[in-house]
Design a protein around this motif. Structure first.
Motif: not given
Length: 385
Positions: A368-369, A377-378
């Protein structure tokens, strides 16, 4: 209250016999025991002893002529002959057979030793790719001449039930362990630990699951089948302890009972030959798990495997010389410690040489990242001007 029955046990001299007979006597049943008489066993009360060899048809026919039994428990001899001789003489026939399921039985294990037969046996290992629990409706595999006889007998008992010769119940046993069991594989481990062995070879890491059966649990299943004919009649039961067990756990439990520690050293099954006597079907390599769900039909409470194995080890330790020697002729374990030490040395050498190889650097993690900051991610904030 249990209705008194007239019951015949064919056998009675093995590890389950005294438990079955004494329990039936305590319940008030009239019990007869048929066997060759070569290995007499004392029970808690007198029983009728019928001397006849259940490996042959005529002696059994002669012994039961003019007799009738409510229930017959056939746990010894050539079962197909016993069933044939008892047809017309019994209402409920309980027959003990074996678990000759596809690819479960080592073919050479079904043959007589080469020293007796003069025939060389093939010791090729086979790896299984199925690991699910084996249901009782699975067709049996007639491996070797012995396997053919087992399958013929199992089939004959089912046929006799369907055609109304008697009410039939088939109990399929895996390998049995417990006090007085012939060829007891647990003795292989007990003796090694008694003689100071600190390292024991285990095929395939000892991680393969096996369904096995404590002798007292086998007896409890028989008694439950006798007690409830409606539940057991016409049924095939895979009989095993509730929890399959690995060879690794089995050895550890034995060692813990003895207050010992042991290093279990893995080897491919094909070269772990000193372990074959105690590894249980070492050449059909895979999980050997029985589907025992049909036992839920019976009023049966098993002894848990850890308690059962502890009782077994303690029984051997009460008189290890006498009780251990009694099983060694059938166990065929040579206890060749020099050979085991040479194998262990080669395994240690191979491990050291592999560890010394130039391996690429491993940098393993989950796939997973990994967020790098709270803002990852925002959407970025841009001026509205």
């Amino acid at each position: 209250m249990t209705k008194e029955k007239r019951i015949l046990l064919v056998g009675g001299g093995g590890p389950t016999g005294p438990i079955i007979v004494n329990s039936l006597l305590a319940e008030g049943h009239e019990v007869s025991v048929m066997n060759t008489g070569r290995h007499p066993v004392e029970y808690d009360a007198p029983v009728e002893r019928i001397i006849a060899d259940p490996n042959f048809l005529e002696p059994v026919q002669d012994a039961v002529r003019g007799r009738y039994f409510d229930t017959v428990i056939a746990s010894y001899g050539r079962l197909r002959f016993v069933a044939q001789a008892l047809t017309g003489h019994v209402e409920h026939f309980i027959g003990v057979t074996s678990t000759f399921y596809p690819n479960w039985i080592d073919p050479p294990a079904t043959m007589r030793p080469s020293s007796e037969s003069g025939v060389e046996r093939d010791w090729t290992a086979t790896y299984l790719d199925e690991g699910g629990a084996m249901p009782p409706e699975t067709p049996l595999d007639p491996v070797g001449k012995f396997g053919q006889r087992v399958v013929e007998t199992d089939t004959a008992l089912q046929w006799a039930h369907r055609h109304g010769d008697f009410i039939g119940t088939v109990l399929r046993y895996p390998k049995i362990y417990g006090p007085r069991q012939p060829g007891a594989t647990e003795w292989s481990i007990i003796r090694r630990l008694l003689e100071g062995r600190e390292r024991i070879i285990v095929p395939e890491g000892g991680f393969l699951l096996q369904s096995i059966l404590y002798a007292e649990n086998a007896a409890r299943i028989v008694l439950a089948a006798v007690a409830d004919r409606d539940a057991s009649g016409g049924q095939i039961f895979n009989c095993a302890d509730p929890e399959p067990i690995t060879l690794r756990k089995w050895i550890r439990l034995i060692a813990e009972t003895m207050g010992k520690t042991v290093d279990m050293v893995s080897a491919p099954a094909a070269i772990a030959r000193p372990a074959w006597p105690y590894a249980r079907w070492p050449l059909t390599i895979g999980h050997h798990i029985l589907d025992t769900s049909n036992l839920d039909r019976l009023n049966y409470t098993p002894v848990p495997a850890p308690s059962a194995l502890r009782r077994t080890v303690e029984w051997y330790l009460e008189d290890p010389k006498e009780r251990g020697t009694a099983v060694e002729s059938q166990l065929r374990d040579t206890f060749s410690y020099d050979l085991e030490d040479r194998i262990l040395a080669q395994l240690d050498k191979a491990k050291s040489e592999i560890e010394a190889m130039d391996f690429p650097e491993f940098d393993m993690s989950h796939y997973y990242a990994h967020p790098k900051s709270a803002d990852d991610g925002k959407p970025s904030k841009k001026s509205s001007a």
